[in-house]
Design an enzyme around this catalytic site. Structure first.
Site, PDB file in Angstrom:
ATOM      1  N   SER A  46     -51.519 -25.964  25.116  1.00  0.00           N
ATOM      2  CA  SER A  46     -50.492 -26.284  24.136  1.00  0.00           C
ATOM      3  C   SER A  46     -51.158 -27.033  22.992  1.00  0.00           C
ATOM      4  O   SER A  46     -52.059 -27.843  23.212  1.00  0.00           O
ATOM      5  CB  SER A  46     -49.418 -27.159  24.782  1.00  0.00           C
ATOM      6  OG  SER A  46     -48.738 -27.909  23.793  1.00  0.00           O
TER       7      SER A  46
ATOM      8  N   HIS B 246     -31.921 -15.600  47.726  1.00  0.00           N
ATOM      9  CA  HIS B 246     -31.096 -16.413  46.807  1.00  0.00           C
ATOM     10  C   HIS B 246     -31.923 -17.545  46.180  1.00  0.00           C
ATOM     11  O   HIS B 246     -31.380 -18.579  45.828  1.00  0.00           O
ATOM     12  CB  HIS B 246     -29.884 -17.020  47.514  1.00  0.00           C
ATOM     13  CG  HIS B 246     -29.126 -16.049  48.369  1.00  0.00           C
ATOM     14  ND1 HIS B 246     -28.065 -15.313  47.895  1.00  0.00           N
ATOM     15  CD2 HIS B 246     -29.301 -15.670  49.662  1.00  0.00           C
ATOM     16  CE1 HIS B 246     -27.600 -14.533  48.870  1.00  0.00           C
ATOM     17  NE2 HIS B 246     -28.345 -14.725  49.957  1.00  0.00           N
TER      18      HIS B 246
ATOM     19  N   LYS C   4     -51.093 -29.411  29.166  1.00  0.00           N
ATOM     20  CA  LYS C   4     -50.444 -28.151  29.554  1.00  0.00           C
ATOM     21  C   LYS C   4     -51.433 -27.026  29.864  1.00  0.00           C
ATOM     22  O   LYS C   4     -52.475 -26.907  29.248  1.00  0.00           O
ATOM     23  CB  LYS C   4     -49.500 -27.664  28.428  1.00  0.00           C
ATOM     24  CG  LYS C   4     -48.281 -28.520  28.229  1.00  0.00           C
ATOM     25  CD  LYS C   4     -47.248 -28.391  29.344  1.00  0.00           C
ATOM     26  CE  LYS C   4     -46.443 -27.111  29.274  1.00  0.00           C
ATOM     27  NZ  LYS C   4     -45.565 -27.045  28.119  1.00  0.00           N
TER      28      LYS C   4
ATOM     29  N   ASN D   4     -50.519 -23.139  30.304  1.00  0.00           N
ATOM     30  CA  ASN D   4     -49.365 -22.235  30.299  1.00  0.00           C
ATOM     31  C   ASN D   4     -49.736 -20.833  30.771  1.00  0.00           C
ATOM     32  O   ASN D   4     -50.799 -20.321  30.422  1.00  0.00           O
ATOM     33  CB  ASN D   4     -48.781 -22.148  28.882  1.00  0.00           C
ATOM     34  CG  ASN D   4     -48.191 -23.474  28.419  1.00  0.00           C
ATOM     35  OD1 ASN D   4     -47.688 -24.238  29.240  1.00  0.00           O
ATOM     36  ND2 ASN D   4     -48.266 -23.740  27.135  1.00  0.00           N
TER      37      ASN D   4
ATOM     38  N   GLU E  72     -45.616 -14.691  31.028  1.00  0.00           N
ATOM     39  CA  GLU E  72     -44.367 -14.704  30.252  1.00  0.00           C
ATOM     40  C   GLU E  72     -44.267 -13.469  29.369  1.00  0.00           C
ATOM     41  O   GLU E  72     -43.199 -12.880  29.195  1.00  0.00           O
ATOM     42  CB  GLU E  72     -44.310 -15.961  29.384  1.00  0.00           C
ATOM     43  CG  GLU E  72     -44.244 -17.250  30.181  1.00  0.00           C
ATOM     44  CD  GLU E  72     -44.520 -18.461  29.296  1.00  0.00           C
ATOM     45  OE1 GLU E  72     -45.654 -18.972  29.331  1.00  0.00           O
ATOM     46  OE2 GLU E  72     -43.620 -18.865  28.554  1.00  0.00           O
TER      47      GLU E  72
END
Ligand code: ARG
Length: 469
Positions: A288, A167, A294, A296, A301
Site C-alpha cells: 500500500s 454457510h 500492508k 495485499n 481481487e
C-alpha cells in the site's frame, strides 16, 4: 492498425463496388470496419484460403497453376503480416478483404479467382471456428497447468487440517489437500466442457457460400479434411448464421471464471490478518502506498473481478444473437471483441492463479487450530453414538446438541468436557469417545469414497495426476 486511411473509392469498392459510384462516408467506414480487431485471425484466414484454393484447383474450377500461384501469394501475405510490413487498410473493412486485395497486388489476375464459390459469410464463420478451436487448445493447456499447481500443493498438504465451512461457519475438519483438490475437479469439468464444445463445432463451414451453397462443383469434404474438421456442415443457412461455437466457448469461460473467482475470494479471506491461513510471496503481493504494513492480494481481487468481464462478454453476444433472423447479419461482426477479451482475460487469470498457488505458504498451525473450533467434531460424536451405542441418528443428533450446549455454556471445547459431564447427558457414553473428538481422528475416519481422510487425499492426488496431467 497501421493505416487509418481516409475513405477511398479504390479500396473497398474495388472489391464490391461495381454498382457504386462513390466511396462510403468516413463515419460509415469507421462503424463498418472490423480490421482493427479481426486481423488477429489472419493466420486462420490465410490457412483456410489456401485450403479453398487447393480444392478449387483439384476440382478444376480454377487451373492448378492459378491455385498454386494463389497459395504462393498467400504465403507471401502471411510473411508480410507476420513480420509487420503489411499495411492494413480500414477502407478494406476486414481481414478477408485486406488479404485478398494484397494477394491481387502480388499475383495479379489469378488473385481474383480465389473468391470463387465462396463468400465472406462462410469465410468469416470458418476462420473464426479455426481461431476458437486454437483458442480452446491453448486454454486447455493453461487449465491443466493450474491443475498441476493445485495438485502439487494438495500433495504437500494431504494431512494438513483446516476447518471445512458451510454457510461460512466452521462445519467439520477437512484437509487442505482435499480442499484444493475440489478445484482440480472444477477445472476438470471446465476442460471437458471445452472439449465437448470443440467436438460439436468441428464442422467445416466453407462451401456454404453466401447462404445457399454454390453452383460450382466444389468438394467440401476435401476442404474439411484439409482444415482438420470432422465433416462439412450440413445446412448452408445454419452454417453462416451459427455462432453457437462462440457462445459455447464464452459460456465455458464464464463458468471457469466463476470457479477462479471463488478460489480468488478464498485467497482474499485466507490472506487476511483475521484468517492468516495463507501468505503470498513477494512476487504475488502488492503493498500500500500509505500503509507500510500492508500485503495485499491484488491478483486474487482482480481475478475475482475479471469474472465480471467474462460473464459480460457472454451476455453481450447472447444479446447480439437474440432475434437475428436467418442468416448472416452484420450484427454478427460484434462476436469478435467479446471473445478475444474473454479469452485473454481467462488466460491471464489462470496464469496469475497458477503463479499464486506456487507462491503460497500455508500456515498449518493456524489452520489446524481453527479446525477444532466451533465444535467441529460434533458430527463425529453423533456418529459415535450411532455406531457404538446403536442410537438412531436423529436421537444421536439430539444428544449431541445437548453436549454442544453444555460445552458452550462452560466455555469449553467438546474434548475438554469430562466423562461425568458427558454421562450426565447420556449415561451409556464411555471413555472411548474421547478418541473420536480430536481433529486428527475425525480426519482419519473420513475414508468414504471422495472423503477428506489424509490417506484418501494421497491416493486422490495420484489419481488426479493420472486423470488430468
Ligand atoms: N467482417 C465481417 C464479419 O466479421 C465479415 C463478413 C462480412 N460479410 C458481408 N457480407 N458483409 O462478420
Amino acid at each position: 492498425m497501421s493505416d487509418q486511411s481516409k475513405t477511398s473509392d479504390t479500396d473497398a469498392s474495388a472489391m464490391w463496388g461495381g454498382r457504386f459510384s462513390g466511396g462510403p462516408n468516413d463515419i460509415m467506414e469507421e462503424i463498418n470496419a472490423s480490421i482493427g480487431f479481426d486481423q488477429r485471425f489472419f493466420a486462420q484466414d490465410i490457412r483456410a484460403s489456401k485450403a479453398h484454393a487447393e480444392m478449387l484447383g483439384a476440382q478444376n474450377i480454377i487451373t492448378p497453376e492459378d491455385a498454386q500461384s494463389i497459395c504462393d501469394g498467400l504465403d507471401q501475405v502471411y510473411g508480410e503480416i507476420e513480420t509487420g510490413t503489411f499495411t492494413f487498410k480500414r477502407s478494406l473493412e476486414d481481414i478477408h478483404m485486406n488479404v485478398e486485395a494484397r494477394l491481387k497486388e502480388i499475383i495479379g489476375e489469378p488473385g481474383g479467382r480465389l473468391h470463387t464459390g465462396r463468400s465472406r459469410n462462410d469465410q468469416v464463420a470458418n476462420d473464426f471456428k479455426l481461431w476458437v478451436r486454437d483458442a480452446i487448445d491453448q486454454m486447455d493447456v493453461a487449465m491443466q497447468a493450474m491443475q498441476a499447481a493445485l495438485i502439487d500443493q494438495a500433495e504437500a498438504h494431504s494431512a494438513s487440517a483446516m476447518p471445512g465451512f458451510t454457510h461460512m461457519q466452521i462445519a467439520q475438519p477437512v484437509t487442505l489437500g482435499h480442499h484444493l483438490l475440489a478445484y482440480v475437479e472444477m477445472l476438470g469439468r471446465d476442460r471437458s466442457r471445452l472439449m465437448d464444445g470443440r467436438k460439436r463445432m468441428n464442422e467445416c463451414v466453407l462451401g456454404a457460400a453466401a447462404l445457399a451453397g454454390t453452383s460450382f462443383p466444389i468438394d467440401r469434404h476435401m476442404t474439411a479434411k484439409a482444415l482438420g474438421f470432422d465433416r462439412p456442415s450440413a445446412n448452408s443457412l445454419d452454417s453462416v448464421a451459427d455462432r453457437d461455437y462462440v457462445l459455447e466457448y464464452l459460456s465455458a469461460l464464464s463458468i471457469t471464471s466463476v470457479h477462479l473467482s471463488r478460489l480468488a475470494e478464498e485467497y482474499v479471506l485466507w490472506c487476511s490478518v483475521q484468517f492468516s491461513y495463507a501468505r503470498l510471496g513477494d512476487s504475488f503481493s502488492t503493498g500500500s502506498s500509505i500503509m507500510p504494513q500492508k500485503r495485499n492480494p491484488d491478483a486474487a481481487e482482480l481475478i475475482r473481478a475479471k469474472s465480471g468481464r467474462v460473464i459480460g462478454s457472454l451476455n453481450a453476444l447472447l444479446i447480439v444473437m437474440k432475434g437475428l433472423p436467418m442468416t448472416y447479419g452484420k450484427d454478427m461482426q460484434e462476436d469478435k471483441e467479446p471473445i478475444f477479451d474473454a479469452h485473454d482475460t481467462v488466460m491471464l487469470s489462470l496464469a496469475a492463479m497458477t503463479g499464486m498457488l506456487g507462491d503460497t505458504t500455508f500456515n498449518k498451525e493456524r489452520m489446524a487450530a481453527d479446525a477444532g473450533k466451533g465444535f467441529s467434531t460434533a458430527t463425529d460424536l453423533a456418529d459415535w453414538l450411532v455406531r457404538v451405542l446403536g442410537m438412531p441418528f436423529r436421537d444421536a443428533h439430539h444428544v449431541t446438541g445437548a453436549v454442544v450446549k453444555m460445552a458452550e455454556d462452560k466455555g469449553l471445547g467438546l474434548d475438554d468436557l469430562t466423562l461425568d459431564d458427558l454421562q450426565s447427558i447420556e449415561p451409556r457414553i464411555m471413555n472411548a469417545i474421547f478418541e473420536i473428538l480430536s481433529v486428527d481422528n475425525s480426519l482419519k475416519s473420513r475414508i468414504s469414497v471422495g472423503g477428506t481422510a489424509p490417506s484418501n487425499v494421497v491416493s486422490a492426488c495420484a489419481e488426479a495426476r493420472k486423470r488430468f496431467l
